[in-house]
Every structure is written in C-alpha cells, then in structure tokens.
Design a protein around this motif. Structure first.
Motif: not given
Length: 439
Positions: A223-227
């Motif tokens: 939370y949130p996406s990092s890739g």
C-alpha cells in the motif's frame, strides 16, 4: 523592422503546454536588474564552491545562455533546474552535475526566490508521486522498481536504542514514557556495479518481507504498489497479496508482470486510493518509498490508514527516505526543484518525526529501524548511470529532451544529498501496541 519575438530561438522546440516554466523565461519590469544581481551571486557561489565556470577542458560548468540568470533571480533552484532542462547551462557529464550540486549546496547557495509553481504548473508533476512504469524500466536494476537497494557487501551492526514515547498519556497510568527500538546500521557497500543494482533492490524487498514476517498463509497488502517486486516475492513465499495503486498505467504494467512471473493467481491488483472497509484485515502491510512523497498532513493520514489495516499482532514494514541532522536549508532549497516538477508534496522528515506521528495518531509502535545511507547514494548513482545508458530508449518511449534532462537532474540532486550524508534510506518496522503501551 523590429522583431516582436518573445520566445528565444533555443526554446522553439520546447512544448510550452507541457513545460511552461521551461519554455517561457521570466520577463517584466526590473527583471534585467535582478538578473544581473543573480548573475553576480551565482558567480560568487561558484567561486566559493571551487567551481570553474567557463568553456573548454577544465570547466566544471558552462553557461550557454544568459536566460539562466533571470530564472535564478525569480525562481532560485527551480530556475536553475529549468535552465538545465532548457540546455542553457551544462556540465561535462551527469557525474559532473552531481559534483556541481554538491559544491553549491556545500557553499550554502540559496538564492532568494518566489515560488511560482503549483500542483498544476507542470503536467508531469503527479500529485500521487507515481512514476510511469515505462520510465522506471530505463533505470531500474530489476526492471520494475525505483526504490533504493541494499547491497550484499554492507555489514550490519545492531543496538537497542531508547526512544521517548509520544503516545497520549505516556509516563502516566501504566503507559511507558519510553520504549526500545532495534536499530541496525549498514556499512557502505564496496564497489557496487550496475549489474548489482537489481539484486540490491530485491534484497530491500526481502528485508521488508522478513521484517513483517511474511510467509505461507500471510495476508499482505502492498500500500501502494512499488512496481511488482515486493508483490512477486511475497507470492513466492506463498502469501496472499493485495497490491493497491491509483495509477491505471501502473495497474496494467503490474498485472502483466504478475502473469509473466506466474503469480497472478496469488496477487490481486486493485485500482483506487482507498483500502475500503478492510479494517484489521491484514497480517502485514508493506510499502517502499511512498511516505517521503507526502506532505506532513498526508503522512499522518497515510500512517493512520496503515494502522487501521493491520490486525492485532500484525506488522508493518516501510522503506522510506529520511533527512539526517546534516540536512540544511540550502539542501531543501535544491529539493524545491523536485517539488516543482516531480513530487509536489516531497517532504523529508527525520525518523524521530515518523515515530512521533505513529505514537500520537496510530495504534502502532516502532520496534525496529535500519539505516543505510551509503546504499542510497550508490543506488542513485547506478540508477543515474543506467538512465544515461538508456536515453535513446527513453526517447523512443516518448520522453522528450526536456523530460530526459529533468530525470537526470532529479537523480543528481538526490544523489548529491545522499553523498553529503543529508539523506538516508531506512526500513522501519511497526507492530500494534498492546494495552498499557507494551508491544
């Protein structure tokens, strides 16, 4: 016949809609006088910093166009960045650019400026702080991640450090006045090369997953996406993963990456900024380098959200970039250029500040923290070098010369601050407080 031209010829190719601050140098009453004052101030700063300004071999910095000086007069470090993006001044290489920024900040260069940007001043400065996945691929060691790595040659030393508690009622009615945090410091990496960056980034992700106890059956949210790297590695540990993003391009890229890695059945990608009503639903929450892109107010809201997501007994592990006691006003003035064009709310706080927010506003408590400033500096150096090596590919993906120079600039500023010991990459682990403040 007098010319009515208002845009200098060297800016004809700059898209004024996408880059208004770059395409239109400051004009107006007194601009000329202020520009001359700014020119003298810049010359003094360069002299004090030991920078050779001129042309040819031996010059550290070459001024190609006089438009640099009205930009400095009006916008300070933002104007310096805009002038670099407009190719009005140059250095022999991006390594020389880092060196020049280090020298100017060390000399305390902090020109007066009237901030003239807003969240809408440049279409490329996303309020969310998300970086387009097709840009990240040109400098990510693992192909998907923009966060800093931890290199294998760093040696860890640990100690337990007492932190003052800022929990409401601390020191009264059984609520402890202080608590202990396991602090680990990593020595500088030894001779990392470009090929080491991907492994170092995966190591950062594995460290976060270790810190929050991710394993078989763990219900985890990124939370949130990092890739994609964190989600994939968590799935490989046989966890069940939710990955949130507000960026449709990120959601598409992540979904494709999960299919390629064969873990799409274990990871759910969700588009949207809200975690819904899933209070206490997760065993673990992880995130990589989101916190520093938020304003102080948004940091508290974000940490509150994380505190609500994790169940009692669960853990939270965050990687973030923080300022050190060496961070100066000149450094923050340089960071203004990144706020103007990349991360509008960028705010580097200290680890202690994060601890205070968590104590006061969440049910969490800090239990561990790692420090690896040398790893941050080397990660940024290698990312800069990788991007330099992929400029043609970035151009083919639609990133114009101004954008490409912006991206080289932002690497150089952050690398300079890391090299000077003003920024540090940390991983902080939190767990839910039990009654009476114990963990």
């Amino acid at each position: 016949m007098a010319s009515n031209r208002t845009v200098p010829p060297h800016l004809d190719a700059v898209d004024a809609t996408a880059w208004p601050g770059v395409a239109r140098p400051p004009r107006g009453p007194c601009t000329g006088l202020r520009a001359r004052v700014a020119e003298m101030s810049f010359a003094r700063a360069c002299s004090s910093a030991g920078l050779e300004v001129g042309e040819g071999e031996g010059a550290d910095l070459t001024v190609e166009r006089a438009e640099l000086f009205p930009r400095l007069a009006v916008s300070g470090w933002v104007g310096l960045a805009e002038s670099y993006m407009a190719a009005e001044w140059a250095t022999p290489s991006t390594q020389s650019l880092v060196d020049a920024i280090v020298a100017l900040i060390s000399a305390g260069y902090r020109p007066r400026a009237t901030p003239r940007w807003s969240l809408s001043s440049c279409e490329h400065a996303r309020p969310s702080g998300d970086i387009p996945p097709d840009l990240v691929q040109h400098y990510a060691g693992d192909g998907t991640s923009s966060f800093a790595g931890h290199f294998a040659t760093g040696v860890a030393t640990s100690e337990r450090v007492k932190f003052r508690s800022h929990t409401p009622g601390a020191g009264r009615r059984g609520e402890p006045a202080a608590y202990f945090v396991d602090v680990t410091n990593y020595s500088d990496p030894v001779g990392p090369e470009r090929g080491d960056l991907g492994d170092a980034q995966r190591r950062s992700a594995e460290m976060l997953l270790d810190a929050c106890g991710a394993g078989p059956g763990t219900h985890l949210i990124e939370y949130p996406s990092s890739g994609g790297t964190l989600a994939v590695l968590a799935a490989h540990r046989r966890g069940t993963v939710d990955s949130l993003t507000t960026d449709p391009a990120m959601a598409r890229s992540l979904a494709e990456h999960l299919v390629y890695e064969g873990v799409d059945d274990a990871v759910r990608v969700e588009l949207g900024g809200s975690h819904g009503g899933r209070v206490g639903s997760y065993d673990a929450v992880v995130a990589a380098e989101k916190l520093e892109t938020l304003s102080d107010k948004s940091k508290e809201a974000y940490l509150r959200s994380i505190g609500r997501l994790v169940r009692p007994g669960g853990r939270v592990a965050l990687q973030t970039i923080v300022q050190t006691p060496s961070y100066t006003k000149a450094a923050d003035a340089a960071v203004d250029s990144l706020r103007a064009y990349v991360w509008p709310a960028l705010s580097y706080c200290a680890v202690e500040d994060i601890g205070q927010i968590v104590d006061r506003a969440t049910p969490l408590r800090m239990v561990a923290c790692t420090h690896a400033p040398g790893h941050l500096a080397e990660s940024l150096r290698l990312q800069r070098e990788l991007f330099d090596a992929h400029l043609r590919e970035a151009a083919a993906d639609g990133y114009d010369p101004v954008y490409r120079r912006l991206w080289r600039w932002q690497f150089a500023v952050r690398e300079a601050l890391a090299r000077m010991g003003m920024l540090d990459v940390v991983q902080i682990t939190f767990t839910a407080r039990r009654r009476a403040g114990s963990r």
